[in-house]
Design an enzyme around this catalytic site. Structure first.
Site, PDB file in Angstrom:
ATOM      1  N   ALA A   2      37.096  29.769 -47.360  1.00 36.78           N
ATOM      2  CA  ALA A   2      35.725  28.998 -47.572  1.00 36.78           C
ATOM      3  C   ALA A   2      35.162  28.984 -46.138  1.00 36.78           C
ATOM      4  CB  ALA A   2      36.123  27.497 -47.910  1.00 36.78           C
TER       5      ALA A   2
ATOM      6  N   ALA B 108      28.015  35.148 -50.111  1.00 44.78           N
ATOM      7  CA  ALA B 108      27.649  36.017 -49.146  1.00 44.78           C
ATOM      8  C   ALA B 108      26.642  35.277 -47.849  1.00 44.78           C
ATOM      9  CB  ALA B 108      26.915  37.202 -49.624  1.00 44.78           C
ATOM     10  N   LYS B 109      27.442  34.785 -47.130  1.00 47.67           N
ATOM     11  CA  LYS B 109      26.692  34.060 -45.725  1.00 47.67           C
ATOM     12  C   LYS B 109      26.424  35.000 -44.624  1.00 47.67           C
ATOM     13  CE  LYS B 109      30.004  30.324 -46.717  1.00 47.67           C
ATOM     14  NZ  LYS B 109      31.208  29.874 -46.076  1.00 47.67           N
ATOM     15  N   ASN B 110      25.334  34.718 -44.055  1.00 48.21           N
ATOM     16  CA  ASN B 110      24.864  35.574 -43.142  1.00 48.21           C
ATOM     17  C   ASN B 110      23.500  34.934 -42.634  1.00 48.21           C
ATOM     18  OD1 ASN B 110      22.331  37.180 -43.933  1.00 48.21           O
ATOM     19  ND2 ASN B 110      24.074  37.663 -45.448  1.00 48.21           N
TER      20      ASN B 110
END
Lengths: 376, 329
Positions: A2, B108-110
């Protein structure tokens, strides 16, 4: 998985790849009891020649990937594996050039493109219509050039520096690229490092940048990426390293009278010291798991402040080895697969620990002392 | 990303793209760190370059940027072009928000995703506020320490408002996980910046009570200790003078367990002029059971000495702190 850590070079650490979700049995085998330099050199040489497809989603950060690889080889005293001229030519090919001096005030930034996607071929008149010069890519480009012994006084620094001022915001922060993007401490750091490497501070208003940095110091002593955000190892590094590069804090501050410093040093030091967790590794924020890269982000801050001697080096060494891959490289957490980002910051961490066979680190520039000083 | 591969029809076989000549990446002579692209990635980006070069702001270009973003969520050039297309087509930005929510939820972190989201919300304006704060909660519920999501939330509050329920929200999250430092930070953000709460000084009394309760429930939790100290930011005298602060240290020390942060706070109080009563001396003495090495008569020194042993990971730091103590009067 996470948690995703912050990182300074606008480089997104890949998540959600199936391989990372389930560590392979081999990745879980018992760690090697020593820093295996030769395997790390082999790992980086492989990256230098061809990176596996997992990195395709990072294509926009080609120069960052190259920086990790080449500066990593230099940390491992293996720069002989690199064709220095070829690397310098390749890096220089990413530089954005204005058509005329007048263009330097058009709001764009004439630095280095991050990759070929943002750098389209010129038209029939030899003119590139699109300019996506980026601060992180420019930092990486100059850092690589220093690593391969390229003389930075020969590049067109005027264009970089004059146009860079277009990116500084009224609050002192920096936007990384003129088309608009988030503004935060990462790009203040990139701007400061660029000016420092070019030995010319015309690229930024240092006083304004300092004000912004001071606004980012949180109630607990660490620094968040923007004013009001949670203290974070990466943000704290960018803040302290920038202040050091800009000349607002002295080296080895703790041996001097810290009470007159621009930042609250005792609170900052205490926050940093608490980041070493019971397993010996460093966490980026309070109550989060240890992660390889914070051994650098926090360790480098402590080194700049003069407090690195206070950490438990044996415990940190032990933790880092649990993140060392038998394929070479380092992973974020024990038992997961290695990646270039955590590998690089693993090497910098071992350099801070004065591991034999590694070149010493210039903490505030995040590269070897030799490269920082231009002794290649 | 890979799971979609089987279903993906190559662009070269799609009728609507038959008029476009893909523009391959020119990596120049002697590239380094080349990437072994998969075929679908290479093709998507080759078509993207062609469309981008031609500056084609069309519905199919919008679809293509979606594919390029899914393959390449950090590519700011693609995101930038998508914004140009959205504007040219006068596209429904609530639909765009759905697309962004889908990406955010799939992990999908950015930075680019969140910057784009901010751009969308700026155009939707205050109408989008309530919905945006709810959507943000949805993302935080999956990862309550997501730095991007917290950053975005702070921006929405400052740009569009919505502060009224924020302290309650922080309370809910702390009920779920009192060790979540991101929530404590958000609480600090709210009490110091909300236009409805009157600022740090006005909130101090009730916040100290709240924090002391959290400390007594989990004295080994660094976050509320730091928060307690933060409540007296730039007002160290008030920290030293507030009996609630010294008494929570005493209470925790008297339990003889999980007392490290209590000792650290007491040390800070002493360094800033706190005059300890005998009770404090007795409580510290009781934590030290060794007969062979009596504790220093100076209380701050005694605390550093205990910390050297019970917090041995930082033994060097506590020794240094001891050496830097102001001379006892």
């Amino acid at each position: 998985m996470a948690a995703r850590e912050w990182n300074p070079l606008d480089y997104d650490v890949e998540e959600g790849e199936e391989e990372e979700e389930t560590p392979s049995p081999s990745a879980l085998s018992s760690p090697l009891p020593y820093f295996d330099r030769d395997r790390h050199v082999a790992f980086l040489e492989m990256m230098y020649n061809l990176m596996p497809y997992h990195y395709q989603s990072q294509e926009i950060n080609r120069l960052t990937l190259a920086f990790f690889t080449i500066s990593g080889l230099h940390l491992l005293q293996a720069l002989d594996r690199v064709d220095k001229e070829r690397v310098a030519d390749w890096v220089l090919s990413f530089q954005a050039h204005p058509r005329s001096k007048a263009e330097l005030n058009n709001g764009q930034f004439y630095g280095f493109h991050g990759s070929r996607t943002s750098q389209l071929p010129p038209d029939e008149n030899g003119v590139s219509a699109h300019n996506f010069g980026h601060l992180a890519s420019t930092y990486c480009a100059l850092a690589i050039l220093k690593n391969v012994g390229f003389n930075l006084s020969t590049i067109d620094k005027e264009s970089i520096l004059i146009s860079m001022r277009n990116l500084q915001q009224p609050d002192g922060s920096f936007m990384p690229v003129h088309i608009g993007a988030e503004t935060d401490l990462r790009f203040v750091y990139c701007a400061a490092a660029i000016c420092f490497m070019l030995e010319d501070w015309r690229g930024m208003d240092r006083e304004k940048a300092k004000e912004y940095i001071l606004n980012c110091q949180s109630y607990d002593g660490g620094f968040g990426l923007t004013p009001g955000l949670e203290s974070h190892g990466g943000g704290t590094y960018c803040a302290v390293a920038s202040l050091r590069l800009m000349g607002y804090i002295e080296d080895d501050l703790l041996s001097k009278n810290a009470s007159s410093s621009v930042v609250n040093v005792p609170l900052l030091l205490d926050w940093c010291m608490q980041r070493q967790a019971a397993d010996g590794g460093f966490q980026g924020r309070a109550n989060k798991p240890s992660d390889t890269c914070y051994a650098f982000w926090i360790g480098a801050v402590l080194r700049i402040l003069g407090g690195y001697k206070f950490i438990d080096k044996v415990a940190l060494h032990r933790f880092l080895l649990t993140c060392q891959s038998e394929f070479g490289g380092f992973s974020k957490y024990p038992g997961t697969l290695p990646d270039i980002y955590h590998s690089y910051y693993g090497y910098t961490a071992f350099s801070l620990l004065e591991e034999p066979g590694l070149n010493p680190l210039c903490a505030e520039l995040g590269m070897t002392d030799l490269a920082a000083l231009g002794i290649i | 990303m890979d799971s979609d591969e089987g279903d993906r029809e190559p662009l070269s076989r799609r009728a609507e793209w038959s008029d476009v000549i893909p523009l391959p990446q020119d990596d120049g002579p002697n590239p380094v760190v080349s990437i072994a692209y998969k075929e679908d990635f290479r093709e998507t980006m080759d078509y993207f370059r062609a469309i981008y070069q031609a500056d084609e702001r069309s519905p199919r270009a919008l679809c293509l940027t979606r594919e390029a973003i899914l393959a390449n969520p950090g590519n700011y050039t693609v995101w930038h072009f998508r914004r140009l297309v959205l504007q040219a087509l006068n596209a429904d930005l609530y639909k765009e928000l759905d697309f962004l929510q889908q990406i955010a939820n799939s992990n999908a972190k950015n930075y680019q995703l969140w910057h784009h989201r901010r751009w969308v919300i700026e155009r939707l304006g205050a109408d989008a506020r309530a919905k945006e704060l709810e959507l943000n909660k949805e993302i935080l519920s999956r990862d309550t320490k997501n730095y991007h999501a917290w950053s975005h939330r702070q921006w929405v509050l400052q740009a569009l408002g919505g502060w009224e329920d924020e302290l309650d929200y922080c309370h809910c999250l702390l009920e779920q996980d009192v060790f979540n430092n991101s929530t404590w930070n958000q609480r600090y953000f709210v009490i110091t910046r909300s236009p409805f709460l009157g600022g740090l000084k006005a909130m101090r009394e009730s916040e100290v009570r709240y924090t002391v309760k959290a400390i007594l429930a989990q004295p080994n939790n660094e976050s509320p200790w730091r928060y307690l100290r933060g409540l007296y930011k730039d007002d160290i005298e008030a920290l030293v003078d507030d009996p609630q602060v010294s008494s929570v240290c005493l209470k925790v020390m008297n339990t003889k367990s999980n007392y490290i942060f209590a000792l650290i706070m007491l040390l800070d109080l002493l360094c800033n002029g706190f005059q300890p009563s005998q009770e404090f001396r007795d409580a510290v003495d009781a934590l030290w059971t060794s007969d062979t090495h009596p504790l220093d008569s100076d209380l701050a020194k005694a605390i550093c000495y205990i910390l050297e042993h019970v917090d041995s990971l930082r033994a060097g730091y506590w020794m240094w702190r001891k050496s830097k103590l102001p001379q006892a009067a």
